[in-house]
Scaffold this motif. Structure first.
Motif: not given
Length: 256
Positions: A41-47
């Motif tokens: 999930l770290v590729v997603c901006e919120p994370v």
């Protein structure tokens, strides 16, 4: 996990906080699952944004701490536990985060404050452990949350070979470790960020260039002896290692 699914999960209310709490779960398998999900999930901006130190939160190069820096500290500690899959996931997340120069500045702040970051990143390249060190125990509060995983880290120190006789680590870890060092050199050292001289001295003290050279020699040997798949797998490791060395050389010439 596809990018659309990851983005949907990352945007779900409360997921990031629950995931971060799970990083310190005492059950090894549950903790591993949380770290692996975070890596996805770290590729997603919120994370991703929750791990980026910003001016005013006390993180980054300021050395004052902050929530983002504390989260980075936990991930760094998880990259040095016994469980190999947890180490791969934590170091993978750190590698993704290191593409942001603010995160690289946060790494440097952690190295200055705790003195262990480069040793942990080094152990992604070579399967070694130093003898018991005198690293201070984590502080109470957010930055002290790593105490659970540090017990495992200390256990590993008693089982591994000493510096200079240690084998190259699992190459999944090596790939992540070389990428981390490459980004620290290109996004922090070469850009002459504040504290660069002290950080370069720490790199020299930990003999990081020498370790990277060992990784390059091993990578070239594997390329020579392996087939096309091995050659392709080794290429990014060797390319990142070369960029690391070039960035350090450029910075050294400027500082002379």
């Amino acid at each position: 996990m596809g990018p659309e699914v990851a983005e949907r999960i990352a945007k779900t209310k409360g997921v990031s906080v629950a995931l971060e709490n799970g990083l310190l779960d005492e059950h090894e398998m549950l903790r591993r699952a949380n770290v692996e999900l975070l890596c996805n999930l770290v590729v997603c901006e919120p994370v991703f944004d929750r791990f980026v130190p910003r001016p005013g939160d006390g993180g980054g190069g300021g050395g004052g701490g902050g929530a983002a820096e504390s989260r980075l500290q936990i991930l760094v500690a998880l990259a040095d536990v016994d469980d190999l899959q947890t180490r791969k996931a934590a170091s993978g997340a750190l590698a993704v985060l290191s593409s942001d120069e603010r995160v690289c500045s946060g790494f440097v702040a952690l190295q200055k404050k705790r003195g262990s970051l480069l040793r942990i990143f080094r152990r992604l390249l070579v399967d070694e452990e130093e003898e018991e060190d005198d690293e201070p125990e984590p502080e109470e509060g957010a930055s002290g949350a790593t105490s659970k995983v540090k017990k495992e880290e200390k256990g590993r120190r008693r089982r591994r070979s000493k510096r200079g006789e240690s084998p190259i680590a699992d190459f999944d870890l090596v790939h992540r470790g070389v990428f981390l060092f490459r980004n620290l050199a290109v996004l922090f050292v070469e850009k002459q960020k504040s504290g660069v001289k002290e950080f370069m001295a720490s790199l020299a003290e930990e003999e990081i260039v020498s370790v990277v050279e060992r990784v390059v020699k091993e990578g070239m040997r594997r390329q020579k002896e392996g087939g096309p798949d091995v050659v392709a797998a080794m290429r990014p490791v060797l390319e990142n290692a070369l960029e690391f060395v070039i960035a350090l050389r450029n910075a050294s010439q400027v500082l002379e």
